[in-house]
Structures are given as C-alpha cells and as structure tokens.
Design an enzyme around this catalytic site. Structure first.
Site, mmCIF file in Angstrom:
data_model
loop_
_atom_site.group_PDB
_atom_site.id
_atom_site.type_symbol
_atom_site.label_atom_id
_atom_site.label_comp_id
_atom_site.label_asym_id
_atom_site.label_seq_id
_atom_site.Cartn_x
_atom_site.Cartn_y
_atom_site.Cartn_z
ATOM 1 N N MET A 28 0.841 -1.204 0.000
ATOM 2 C CA MET A 28 0.000 0.000 0.000
ATOM 3 C C MET A 28 0.878 1.257 0.000
ATOM 4 S SD MET A 28 -3.400 -0.930 2.103
ATOM 5 C CE MET A 28 -2.723 -0.756 3.725
ATOM 6 N N ASN A 30 4.107 3.967 0.860
ATOM 7 C CA ASN A 30 4.838 4.536 1.992
ATOM 8 C C ASN A 30 5.918 3.532 2.404
ATOM 9 O OD1 ASN A 30 4.587 5.510 5.347
ATOM 10 N ND2 ASN A 30 5.177 6.854 3.698
ATOM 11 N N GLY A 34 11.152 -2.789 5.364
ATOM 12 C CA GLY A 34 10.367 -4.026 5.405
ATOM 13 C C GLY A 34 9.895 -4.396 4.016
ATOM 14 N N HIS A 35 9.273 -3.437 3.328
ATOM 15 C CA HIS A 35 8.829 -3.691 1.950
ATOM 16 C C HIS A 35 10.026 -4.018 1.044
ATOM 17 C CE1 HIS A 35 5.722 -0.674 3.398
ATOM 18 N NE2 HIS A 35 4.956 -1.668 3.038
HETATM 19 P P1 AMP Z 1 1.525 -2.931 3.461
HETATM 20 O O1 AMP Z 1 2.051 -1.885 2.538
HETATM 21 O O2 AMP Z 1 1.497 -2.523 4.891
HETATM 22 O O3 AMP Z 1 0.234 -3.530 2.983
HETATM 23 O O4 AMP Z 1 2.570 -4.111 3.415
HETATM 24 C C1 AMP Z 1 2.926 -4.733 2.201
HETATM 25 C C2 AMP Z 1 3.703 -5.980 2.502
HETATM 26 O O5 AMP Z 1 4.884 -5.638 3.240
HETATM 27 C C3 AMP Z 1 2.910 -6.969 3.379
HETATM 28 O O6 AMP Z 1 3.156 -8.286 2.913
HETATM 29 C C4 AMP Z 1 3.501 -6.740 4.746
HETATM 30 O O7 AMP Z 1 3.386 -7.865 5.596
HETATM 31 C C5 AMP Z 1 4.951 -6.443 4.396
HETATM 32 N N1 AMP Z 1 5.604 -5.722 5.484
HETATM 33 C C6 AMP Z 1 5.167 -4.604 6.127
HETATM 34 N N2 AMP Z 1 5.998 -4.269 7.131
HETATM 35 C C7 AMP Z 1 6.984 -5.203 7.136
HETATM 36 C C8 AMP Z 1 8.145 -5.415 7.947
HETATM 37 N N3 AMP Z 1 8.457 -4.610 8.945
HETATM 38 N N4 AMP Z 1 8.930 -6.475 7.661
HETATM 39 C C9 AMP Z 1 8.628 -7.319 6.625
HETATM 40 N N5 AMP Z 1 7.548 -7.167 5.830
HETATM 41 C C10 AMP Z 1 6.736 -6.127 6.080
#
Ligand code: AMP
Length: 252
Positions: A28, A30, A34-35
């Site tokens: 999503m 930002n 992690g991403h």
């Molecule tokens: P989001 O943008 O929050 O929907 O996250 C996109 C992907 O990144 C999802 O698969 C999350 O689980 C992963 N993600 C978010 N934060 C982390 C993190 N700190 N470490 C590893 N993967 C992450």
C-alpha cells in the site's frame, strides 16, 4: 523501471514475459526497509519483479484510517528504482473495483479471532484485492511479510482453496534499531509515542506471561486489543492514542 497504471497496459507487457519467473510484492506504499526486503528477496528468486502500490479502500475499518494513510508515491518510486524493481503497478480504484464492489472473496473463519475480530471485514477486503492483483499480474511467486501473520496464513489458504497457481513466500519481519517492527503507521507516532512504542516488542519478547504483558502495557499507557499465544507464535495488537500497531514473534 516501468510504471504501469492500466490493467490492459500490463496485460500487453505480461504477454512478452511468458517464460519468465515473475515475483510480485503487493503493497500500500509509503515504503520502508520491510517492503524493500520483500523486493530484494523477489529479485534474488525471479527474473522479473513487480511491485504494486494500491491503498485498498475495502480493507480499512475506519474512513479516517484510510484518509490518513500516508501516500508518498514519488518517494516510493525512487526507492523501488534503487532496488532495481522492474515494474511498478499503480492501479486506480475505479478500475480495480469496476464492479462497484459487488464480487468479493469471503473467508468465514478468522472473522472471529484476533485481527478479524477487531477489524470486521478487513480480511475479506485484503483477500479480494490480493486475488484481483494475482489475476492481473499473474506472478509465479508472491512475497508477504510475516509481520502481518494472519494475512499471510489466509493468503496461503486462499490460493490453496481456489487453486491459484502462485507460490506464496512468507518473509521475516524487519525491525528498527529498538526492535519495533517497521510499519507505515509508525510515521504517525510523535517522538514521545515512538519512544514508548519500543516497549511493545520488548514485552512481546520477554519471558512474562501474557497477562503480565497486558498489565505492563496498560500501565505504560498502551491500549491493548489482544496479546495471545497461538501455536508457536505470540501475537499482539496495541494502540498508542489513535495509532494501532501489530506484531508477532516466534516463541522460544
Ligand atoms: P503494506 O504496505 O502494509 O500492505 O505491506 C505490504 C507488505 O509488506 C505486506 O506483505 C507486509 O506484511 C509487508 N511488510 C510490512 N511491514 C513489514 C516489515 N516490517 N517487515 C517485513 N515485511 C513487512
């Protein structure tokens, strides 16, 4: 790096990638490390990496959370370029939900537990958009963070139940220097809240009982949705004022 905004545009590109392994990282935006760790893993394991950025309206429980979700497309694209990502897919909601939200994926189990209980409809929204994105991108592998533990479990169940020929790859949680799991929502914490937030992973990793962890978090000023030991994992969701944080760890 190519930026693709229309589904048909991607379909044309996809036709020329028939014999390639395609790694897909749905996000999503930002973006943080992690991403980027998911992108890196995809790059190591595939010839082509596609990242989508789409703030999915149907997985938010509160309109304010959706409205406040940080949107930093230009910065995100710069980061993805530096990660040598091949394609960024930036669809718009009208095209993704051209059916006016009529057709959705429903899961019937986890609505009564943990995230499902505290965020009614959240996982139906997640699974619906993930399936749409899978059907559009048609990757070989898709990368998900273990930070959203229930999410990756459910996505695995969905591809199994619906015979979707995509390999789901769970990836370790990336943490800040003080162990707080990186999250786009961390940006909404002020300095004092951000310092306090480090108690959440510290207590999750401690030898204290779940009850004691909850008590200590509350004494520190956290709101607690749940702290639960489930199988090999300890999962938790807490609030610092109006910012909700989730995390989970592997129990020793
Ligand atoms: P989001 O943008 O929050 O929907 O996250 C996109 C992907 O990144 C999802 O698969 C999350 O689980 C992963 N993600 C978010 N934060 C982390 C993190 N700190 N470490 C590893 N993967 C992450």
């Amino acid at each position: 790096m190519n930026i693709v905004t229309k589904i048909n545009e991607w379909r044309e590109i996809r036709k020329n990638l028939q014999n390639k392994n395609i790694g897909f990282v749905p996000t999503m935006g930002n973006l943080h490390q992690g991403h980027l760790s998911l992108c890196e893993r995809s790059r190591l394991e595939n010839e082509v990496t596609v990242v989508s950025i789409f703030v999915n309206p149907t997985q938010f429980n509160q309109a304010s959370d959706f409205d406040l979700y940080p949107r930093t497309i230009e910065q995100d694209c710069d980061l993805l370029k530096s990660q040598q990502v091949d394609y960024v897919f930036l669809p718009n909601a009208d095209e993704i939900y051209h059916d006016q939200y009529q057709i959705q994926v429903t899961e019937s189990n986890s609505h009564s537990e943990l995230e499902g209980l505290y965020r009614p409809g959240h996982f139906n929204g997640v699974l619906t958009v993930v399936l749409k994105l899978f059907n559009i991108i048609q990757p070989t592998h898709a990368y998900f963070g273990l930070k959203d533990f229930q999410q990756v479990q459910l996505v695995k169940k969905m591809v199994d139940a619906l015979f979707v020929p995509i390999n789901i790859v769970p990836c370790e949680t990336v943490r800040a220097h003080d162990d707080l799991a990186l999250s786009s929502r961390n940006n909404r914490l002020n300095e004092e809240q951000r310092n306090k937030a480090a108690h959440f992973p510290r207590l999750l990793h401690s030898d204290l009982s779940v009850e004691n962890i909850i008590t200590q978090l509350k004494e520190l000023g956290f709101g607690v949705d749940y702290i639960v030991d489930q199988g090999q994992r300890r999962l938790g969701a807490v609030w610092l004022d109006d910012v909700r944080l989730i995390d989970n760890i592997l129990l020793k």
